[in-house]
Every structure is written in structure tokens, then in C-alpha cells.
Scaffold this motif. Structure first.
Motif, mmCIF file in Angstrom:
data_model
loop_
_atom_site.group_PDB
_atom_site.id
_atom_site.type_symbol
_atom_site.label_atom_id
_atom_site.label_comp_id
_atom_site.label_asym_id
_atom_site.label_seq_id
_atom_site.Cartn_x
_atom_site.Cartn_y
_atom_site.Cartn_z
ATOM 1 N N LEU B 55 0.813 -1.110 -0.006
ATOM 2 C CA LEU B 55 -0.095 0.016 -0.082
ATOM 3 C C LEU B 55 0.812 1.399 0.103
ATOM 4 O O LEU B 55 0.689 2.315 -0.580
ATOM 5 C CB LEU B 55 -0.843 0.124 1.309
ATOM 6 C CG LEU B 55 -2.477 -0.432 1.025
ATOM 7 C CD1 LEU B 55 -2.942 -0.706 2.347
ATOM 8 C CD2 LEU B 55 -3.059 0.355 0.010
ATOM 9 N N ALA B 56 1.911 1.399 0.839
ATOM 10 C CA ALA B 56 2.542 2.497 0.968
ATOM 11 C C ALA B 56 3.516 2.727 -0.254
ATOM 12 O O ALA B 56 3.472 3.885 -0.800
ATOM 13 C CB ALA B 56 3.697 2.280 2.262
ATOM 14 N N SER B 57 3.888 1.705 -1.219
ATOM 15 C CA SER B 57 4.645 2.140 -2.332
ATOM 16 C C SER B 57 3.694 2.733 -3.204
ATOM 17 O O SER B 57 3.862 3.495 -4.076
ATOM 18 C CB SER B 57 4.968 0.677 -3.037
ATOM 19 O OG SER B 57 5.870 -0.212 -2.297
ATOM 20 N N ALA B 58 2.314 2.155 -3.322
ATOM 21 C CA ALA B 58 1.449 2.921 -4.317
ATOM 22 C C ALA B 58 0.953 4.206 -3.896
ATOM 23 O O ALA B 58 1.095 5.171 -4.699
ATOM 24 C CB ALA B 58 0.140 2.034 -4.254
ATOM 25 N N ILE B 59 0.874 4.402 -2.498
ATOM 26 C CA ILE B 59 0.311 5.706 -2.238
ATOM 27 C C ILE B 59 1.546 6.616 -2.425
ATOM 28 O O ILE B 59 1.333 7.885 -3.027
ATOM 29 C CB ILE B 59 -0.404 5.830 -0.943
ATOM 30 C CG1 ILE B 59 -1.257 4.905 -0.785
ATOM 31 C CG2 ILE B 59 -0.462 7.211 -0.533
ATOM 32 C CD1 ILE B 59 -2.144 4.745 0.555
ATOM 33 N N CYS B 60 2.749 6.303 -1.873
ATOM 34 C CA CYS B 60 3.791 7.201 -1.964
ATOM 35 C C CYS B 60 4.456 7.473 -3.476
ATOM 36 O O CYS B 60 4.753 8.609 -3.497
ATOM 37 C CB CYS B 60 5.139 6.721 -1.147
ATOM 38 S SG CYS B 60 4.576 6.651 0.436
ATOM 39 N N VAL B 119 9.546 -0.339 5.442
ATOM 40 C CA VAL B 119 8.763 0.540 4.752
ATOM 41 C C VAL B 119 9.249 1.692 4.341
ATOM 42 O O VAL B 119 8.997 1.769 2.773
ATOM 43 C CB VAL B 119 7.642 0.469 5.693
ATOM 44 C CG1 VAL B 119 6.468 1.240 5.080
ATOM 45 C CG2 VAL B 119 7.191 -0.763 6.201
ATOM 46 N N LEU B 120 9.852 2.407 4.920
ATOM 47 C CA LEU B 120 10.406 3.704 4.086
ATOM 48 C C LEU B 120 11.564 3.245 3.210
ATOM 49 O O LEU B 120 11.459 4.306 2.395
ATOM 50 C CB LEU B 120 10.957 4.537 5.555
ATOM 51 C CG LEU B 120 11.345 5.828 5.132
ATOM 52 C CD1 LEU B 120 10.230 6.791 4.632
ATOM 53 C CD2 LEU B 120 11.940 6.757 6.449
ATOM 54 N N GLY B 121 12.073 2.441 3.516
ATOM 55 C CA GLY B 121 13.628 2.254 2.591
ATOM 56 C C GLY B 121 12.606 1.707 1.298
ATOM 57 O O GLY B 121 13.348 2.347 0.303
ATOM 58 N N VAL B 122 11.783 1.035 1.342
ATOM 59 C CA VAL B 122 11.243 0.520 -0.007
ATOM 60 C C VAL B 122 10.795 1.712 -0.735
ATOM 61 O O VAL B 122 10.736 1.811 -2.222
ATOM 62 C CB VAL B 122 10.242 -0.610 0.059
ATOM 63 C CG1 VAL B 122 8.799 -0.150 0.454
ATOM 64 C CG2 VAL B 122 10.224 -1.402 -1.254
ATOM 65 N N VAL B 123 10.032 2.696 -0.131
ATOM 66 C CA VAL B 123 9.550 3.951 -0.904
ATOM 67 C C VAL B 123 10.454 4.860 -1.282
ATOM 68 O O VAL B 123 10.641 5.200 -2.510
ATOM 69 C CB VAL B 123 8.594 4.526 0.202
ATOM 70 C CG1 VAL B 123 8.098 5.925 -0.447
ATOM 71 C CG2 VAL B 123 7.467 3.762 0.702
#
Lengths: 234, 196
Positions: B55-60, B119-123
């Protein structure tokens, strides 16, 4: 008073080896002395600034959303340091890569804000930032030294150059102590990060236990650490 | 089309095996070491991470597009961490209301994901690698799957460590780190793999 706090930050209440905080970066970037010192000092600066800021506003933060506010404060300081590094020491910024912005989620900073700065004054928090930051830097430097020396037989890679002295552009070759052919190159790979930190932890636990038994000064943990590592390398 | 498929396959295999988030990039080590004493909690944590990372990847990705358009790239870190914190909070509320069984299974691990550097890393890596929307989401989900694989493997090894004999000063963290090191050594075997 400062001396006592310093001992606490570096040895008896070390952020990494005793409080077990912020290990991701510790294992990832300790491949050369240049990275280690750069990362350690960046965290020291960010930690000190955040500690001061958080303790200054501690009385006006509502309790329920304090974590969100801490994160915003930390992210602000991290962005400042990130941009400064990109402008003035681009080589460091490049070699640390994603781990500079990731200081935002480094548990040391949010942990100290939550556990210490919330309850203590600005000056105390400032001292806490410096001593804890130094404790972090010392562990990083020790890990870099072990991994570089045993892994590739070098000292001070990136930072020290025989011809030019100390360099800040990350191109220093370091001092070759023995040929890299004899190094345990596995220590420079990700595996080495886990193993070195594991042995460092064990040495620290051993030293603290011995010290608690004797009620004396802790023994020099770095020496038995190196011996253990050598035994492992063989 | 086939080019797109190839790049997705490369990203997935890379994120799960070759550049595993924990064993080769050291992202997310804190929950990896903290929540891995039992296989059940480890798989719960893994599932939660897969979900939030995707989800975070998509939103970010969308947020980053917005920031670039406004010329505010320097706010990336700040914006991403806020998006992740809000997202975790939202997911927590949603699960509590709609899927209470999953919510109680994940328990305290959900809020902890905010400070998971994977999570922050992947973004951040998505931005660094210039991935498009589909690639970003695939990288997020497969990165989470890699995390889950690592943490479940590690937890099942750790359950057996309790019964083995090791020097006293290695108790607790040190023996876990050594175990993780040996697992990382095993994962290094994937390094030689060449895809396409």
C-alpha cells in the motif's frame, strides 16, 4: 558529572550494545572507516538537535499525538543534514545512500525522545544527545575497524590516504596493513555485519557481567573481541 | 508488454531472494530480531509488512509525483514518513472494524510497522530506482514477501536454539545475530543467479 554521563553513554548504557537500538544501519554501513565516522557524526548531530527540540517543547505537546510530533521533528532535522551532506560532502551522501534518510526511523532517536527528553530539561537532554551519539559512533568505528582490518587488511579506507593525509572525498585508499589476499573477505559482505555485531554483543555482555561480579571497571572488550574474530576467520 | 513482464519478474526475484531486504540490505532488522521468537507471531508480522509495504509503495508513488510537480522534492522524507504513519493508523482502524480476527492476530505489531525501516526504505528505493507505478507496487509487495520469508525462516531456527548449548555470554541477542549471519550466508548463494 559529564564524565559520568559519558561513561554511561559509551559503556554502561550504550545505545547499540546495551539498549539494542538502531541496528540496521550499524550492520549495513560499517564497511569503511569513512562511512562509519560519517554516519556516527550525522546521527550525533541529529540526535542532539532532536533532543534539544523535543525537550524544549515537551510541556506543550499533547500526550496522545506525541509520537507523530517527534517523527516530524526528527524528519525535519534529518532532511537538513541530508541536504547539507549532499551539498558539502557528496561522496559520503552517495556511499551512505538510503541510510541517511532512514535515520528518521532509527529507533535510537525516537527512543531517547520518548525515554529521556520528555522528562528532562533542555541542558540535560543536550548532554544526553552528545553522550549517546558518541556511544553510537564508538560502536560504529569499532565495527568498521574490525571489518576492514580482518576483511581486507586495510585501515581507514576512504578517509586516510598515505599521500594526502585525511581526505573528505571518499577516495582515500587507506593504509594497507596486510595483503587483501589473506583477509577473510566474508567480513566485508553483509554476513560479516551480522557476525561482527553478534560477537561484539557477546563481548559486551561478558564484560558487563565480569564487571558486575568484580564491581570494577569493565575489562577492555575490544581486545577479546578481535581474538574471537580471528578465531572465527580461521 | 513482454519487456514489462520481464522487468517485473526480475524485480520480484531480486527482492525476494537475491537482494533480500534483511539479509543483503539490512532493512527492517529491528522487527526481524524483535518479533521472531515464535513462528506464529513472525508470520503475522510478515503478513502485516507485506500489506503495508504494498500500500505504501502505491500511495507514496502518487505523493512523490505530486511533490515533483510542485517542485518540493526536498520534502520527500517528511512526506513519506507521514504517509506511512497515517496509513498504518488507517489500516489498524480498518482491520479493527472489518476483520477483527486478523486485527487481534497482528496485535501490537501493526503500530510498530511505522518505525520499520523496510517500509520507508522501499519507498525511498522506488524513487531512487525510478520505478513506474506497477514496478513500485510489485517491488513493495515482493520486498514484503522477502521480509516474511526471512522472518519465518529465522523464527523456526530460533525456536530450536532454546534447546541447544552455547556459551553463556552469547545468550539472547548475540546468538540470534550469529544465526541471522549464517542464514545470510545461505542467502548469499542466490547471488550467483543470473536472470535474463
Amino acid at each position: 558529572m559529564f564524565k559520568k554521563r559519558l561513561k554511561e553513554g559509551v559503556i554502561t548504557n550504550n545505545p547499540i550494545l546495551v539498549q539494542q537500538l538502531g541496528m540496521c544501519a550499524t550492520m549495513a554501513i560499517t564497511t569503511s572507516l569513512f562511512n562509519g565516522i560519517g554516519m556516527g557524526l550525522s546521527v550525533l548531530i541529529i540526535l542532539t538537535c532532536c533532543n534539544v527540540a523535543v525537550s524544549a517543547i515537551r510541556k506543550i505537546i499533547p500526550g496522545e499525538i506525541r509520537l507523530a510530533i517527534f517523527v516530524v521533528v526528527i524528519a525535519g532535522f534529518v532532511t537538513i543534514v541530508d541536504l547539507l551532506l549532499q551539498a558539502f560532502i557528496p561522496a559520503l551522501s552517495e556511499s551512505l545512500g538510503v541510510f541517511i534518510p532512514l535515520i528518521v526511523v532509527n529507533c535510537i532517536i525516537i527512543g531517547r525522545a520518548e525515554a529521556y527528553c520528555q522528562k528532562n530539561g533542555v541542558f540535560d537532554s543536550f548532554i544526553d544527545g552528545i553522550t549517546q551519539g558518541l556511544g553510537y559512533t564508538v560502536v560504529l568505528v569499532v565495527m568498521c575497524l574490525i571489518r576492514e582490518l580482518l576483511g581486507s587488511g586495510r585501515f581507514g579506507g576512504g578517509l586516510i590516504d598515505l599521500a594526502r593525509g585525511i581526505t573528505l572525498d571518499g577516495t582515500g585508499a587507506g593504509i594497507q596493513i596486510f595483503s587483501p589476499d589473506y583477509g577473510a573477505s566474508i567480513l566485508t559482505l553483509p554476513v560479516g555485519g551480522f557476525l561482527t555485531l553478534g560477537f561484539l554483543f557477546a563481548a559486551m555482555q561478558y564484560a558487563l557481567k565480569k564487571a558486575a561480579e568484580k564491581k570494577e571497571k569493565p575489562v577492555e572488550e575490544d581486545e577479546d573481541e578481535t581474538e574471537e574474530e580471528e578465531a572465527l576467520a580461521k | 508488454m513482454s519487456e514489462q513482464l520481464t522487468s517485473i519478474l526480475t524485480i520480484s526475484l531480486g527482492a525476494i531472494l537475491i537482494n533480500n531486504f534483511i539479509f543483503s540490505q539490512f532493512l527492517g532488522c529491528c522487527p526481524f530480531l524483535g518479533c521472531s521468537s515464535k513462528v506464529e507471531t513472525a508470520s503475522g508480522m510478515g503478513l502485516a509488512v507485506v500489506f503495508v509495504m504494498g500500500l505504501a509503495s502505491a500511495i507514496c508513488y502518487v505523493v512523490n509525483m505530486l511533490l515533483v510537480r510542485l517542485g518540493l522534492e526536498f520534502l520527500q522524507t517528511l512526506a513519506f514518513i507521514l504517509v506511512i504513519a497515517a496509513l498504518v493508523q488507517f489500516v489498524e482502524m480498518f482491520l479493527k472494524k472489518m476483520v477483527p480476527s486478523l486485527y487481534s492476530a497482528l496485535g501490537i505489531y501493526l503500530p510498530l510497522i511505522t518505525t520499520n525501516c523496510a517500509v520507508l526504505g522501499v519507498v525511498l528505493l522506488n524513487v531512487q530506482n525510478d520505478y513506474n507505478f506497477i514496478e513500485s507496487v510489485v517491488y513493495g509487495i515482493t520486498g514484503g514477501l522477502g521480509f516474511m520469508l526471512a522472518i519465518v525462516l529465522f523464527a523456526s531456527v530460533r525456536e530450536r536454539i532454546d534447546f541447544s548449548d552455547y556459551p553463556e555470554c552469547f545468550e539472547g541477542f548475540p546468538i540470534c545475530l550469529i544465526t541471522a549471519g549464517l542464514l545470510a550466508l545461505a542467502f548469499m548463494g542466490f547471488n550467483g543467479m543470473k536472470i535474463f
